[in-house]
Design a protein around this motif. Sequence first.
Motif, mmCIF file in Angstrom:
data_model
loop_
_atom_site.group_PDB
_atom_site.id
_atom_site.type_symbol
_atom_site.label_atom_id
_atom_site.label_comp_id
_atom_site.label_asym_id
_atom_site.label_seq_id
_atom_site.Cartn_x
_atom_site.Cartn_y
_atom_site.Cartn_z
ATOM 1 N N LEU A 194 -4.699 5.831 1.502
ATOM 2 C CA LEU A 194 -5.733 6.917 0.867
ATOM 3 C C LEU A 194 -5.547 8.115 1.328
ATOM 4 O O LEU A 194 -5.737 9.054 0.391
ATOM 5 C CB LEU A 194 -6.938 6.057 1.223
ATOM 6 C CG LEU A 194 -7.616 4.793 0.556
ATOM 7 C CD1 LEU A 194 -8.592 4.194 0.949
ATOM 8 C CD2 LEU A 194 -7.571 5.034 -1.311
ATOM 9 N N PHE A 237 -9.066 0.627 -5.116
ATOM 10 C CA PHE A 237 -9.734 0.292 -3.699
ATOM 11 C C PHE A 237 -11.313 0.446 -3.641
ATOM 12 O O PHE A 237 -11.761 0.265 -2.453
ATOM 13 C CB PHE A 237 -9.289 1.645 -2.953
ATOM 14 C CG PHE A 237 -7.734 1.741 -2.573
ATOM 15 C CD1 PHE A 237 -7.073 1.059 -1.724
ATOM 16 C CD2 PHE A 237 -6.960 2.241 -3.611
ATOM 17 C CE1 PHE A 237 -5.691 1.208 -1.674
ATOM 18 C CE2 PHE A 237 -5.532 2.235 -3.416
ATOM 19 C CZ PHE A 237 -5.024 1.583 -2.269
ATOM 20 N N THR A 255 -5.243 0.337 4.583
ATOM 21 C CA THR A 255 -5.433 1.020 3.336
ATOM 22 C C THR A 255 -5.802 2.657 3.588
ATOM 23 O O THR A 255 -5.363 3.429 2.715
ATOM 24 C CB THR A 255 -6.563 0.550 2.523
ATOM 25 O OG1 THR A 255 -7.885 0.427 3.252
ATOM 26 C CG2 THR A 255 -6.481 -0.724 2.030
ATOM 27 N N LYS A 256 -6.474 2.883 4.699
ATOM 28 C CA LYS A 256 -6.882 4.162 5.111
ATOM 29 C C LYS A 256 -5.593 5.226 4.966
ATOM 30 O O LYS A 256 -5.705 6.248 4.691
ATOM 31 C CB LYS A 256 -7.728 4.171 6.422
ATOM 32 C CG LYS A 256 -8.990 3.629 6.289
ATOM 33 C CD LYS A 256 -9.750 3.665 7.627
ATOM 34 C CE LYS A 256 -11.313 3.219 7.604
ATOM 35 N NZ LYS A 256 -12.129 3.417 8.488
ATOM 36 N N ASP A 299 -12.480 -0.959 -0.265
ATOM 37 C CA ASP A 299 -11.422 -1.611 0.484
ATOM 38 C C ASP A 299 -10.907 -0.637 1.358
ATOM 39 O O ASP A 299 -10.198 0.274 1.311
ATOM 40 C CB ASP A 299 -10.330 -2.043 -0.328
ATOM 41 C CG ASP A 299 -9.131 -2.841 0.339
ATOM 42 O OD1 ASP A 299 -9.364 -2.989 1.600
ATOM 43 O OD2 ASP A 299 -8.079 -2.883 -0.241
ATOM 44 N N LEU A 300 -11.638 -0.624 2.597
ATOM 45 C CA LEU A 300 -11.288 0.332 3.887
ATOM 46 C C LEU A 300 -10.781 -0.417 4.947
ATOM 47 O O LEU A 300 -11.494 -1.201 5.522
ATOM 48 C CB LEU A 300 -12.429 1.304 3.965
ATOM 49 C CG LEU A 300 -13.005 2.225 3.049
ATOM 50 C CD1 LEU A 300 -14.284 3.000 3.420
ATOM 51 C CD2 LEU A 300 -11.811 3.290 2.871
ATOM 52 N N HIS A 315 0.869 -1.274 -0.019
ATOM 53 C CA HIS A 315 -0.180 0.017 0.005
ATOM 54 C C HIS A 315 0.975 1.165 0.070
ATOM 55 O O HIS A 315 0.692 2.222 -0.757
ATOM 56 C CB HIS A 315 -0.967 0.193 1.155
ATOM 57 C CG HIS A 315 -1.984 -0.993 1.297
ATOM 58 N ND1 HIS A 315 -2.863 -1.226 -0.023
ATOM 59 C CD2 HIS A 315 -2.468 -2.087 1.859
ATOM 60 C CE1 HIS A 315 -3.544 -2.039 0.317
ATOM 61 N NE2 HIS A 315 -3.267 -2.566 1.318
#
Length: 245
Positions: free
Chosen positions: A157, A39, A153-154, A148-149, A8
């Motif tokens: 992002l 995502f 991943t957050k 996709d949270l 990521h």
Amino acid sequence: MSGSTFDHATEAFDFIDSLDHLDSPGKVVEAVAKTFSLFGFENFIITGLPSPRERFEQVVLLKKWPRGWFDIYAREDYVRSDPIIRLCRNTTQPFEWSEAPYDRAGEPRAAEIMERATDFRMKEGFCLPIHGINGYEACFSMSGVDLDLSSRTKPALHLMAMYAFERARELLKPSLHAGSGLLTPREREALIWAAAGKSAADTGEILGITERTVTAHIASACQKLDAVNKTQAVARALQYKLIGI
């Protein structure tokens, strides 16, 4: 750093590097759409938060929204009742749309907004509030139906969205600002490790200094870069080439 986290982070840094080579807002829209689709995001908007005298469509910077939904949203002036926008004004932390509170019975217009959005495949979302120390308010809001949270991943992002906002703003309104004063070596190191996902405690151990000292370096960097949080400071330091990736 786990393999997934590393992937990521690599995706985020590759995305950031690619934005530096784009020379138009339209190309930024295409790049954001392509990367964020990985995502599960299908739509996004980067917009200022309008004052009472401004119309929503006047403060939008970039968007990939369904045409019909944008027309409805602007015509109905939904921005005044949108629970996502309301929470954006009151927090600096990224949040999922489901975390924006509203009273379905007491706020029928807010409920209407969220329900009508689902007609355009905007069922779930993730929003990044953006606040400047001089009062500027904006947000980067993205949505889809199967997102996709996760805790992995957050952060990626968050950084990608913040950098995309800074790049879009620079292309639309070029600025001579390159950081209010040069960062010290320690401030740059603290931001580099923050970009890699390290906490202040982790960074302190790596650099051989206390967690409190790391926090102080990051706070100083935020002040110099007119940033309200660590992620915004990292994004601006990358944009101004004060740190590398």
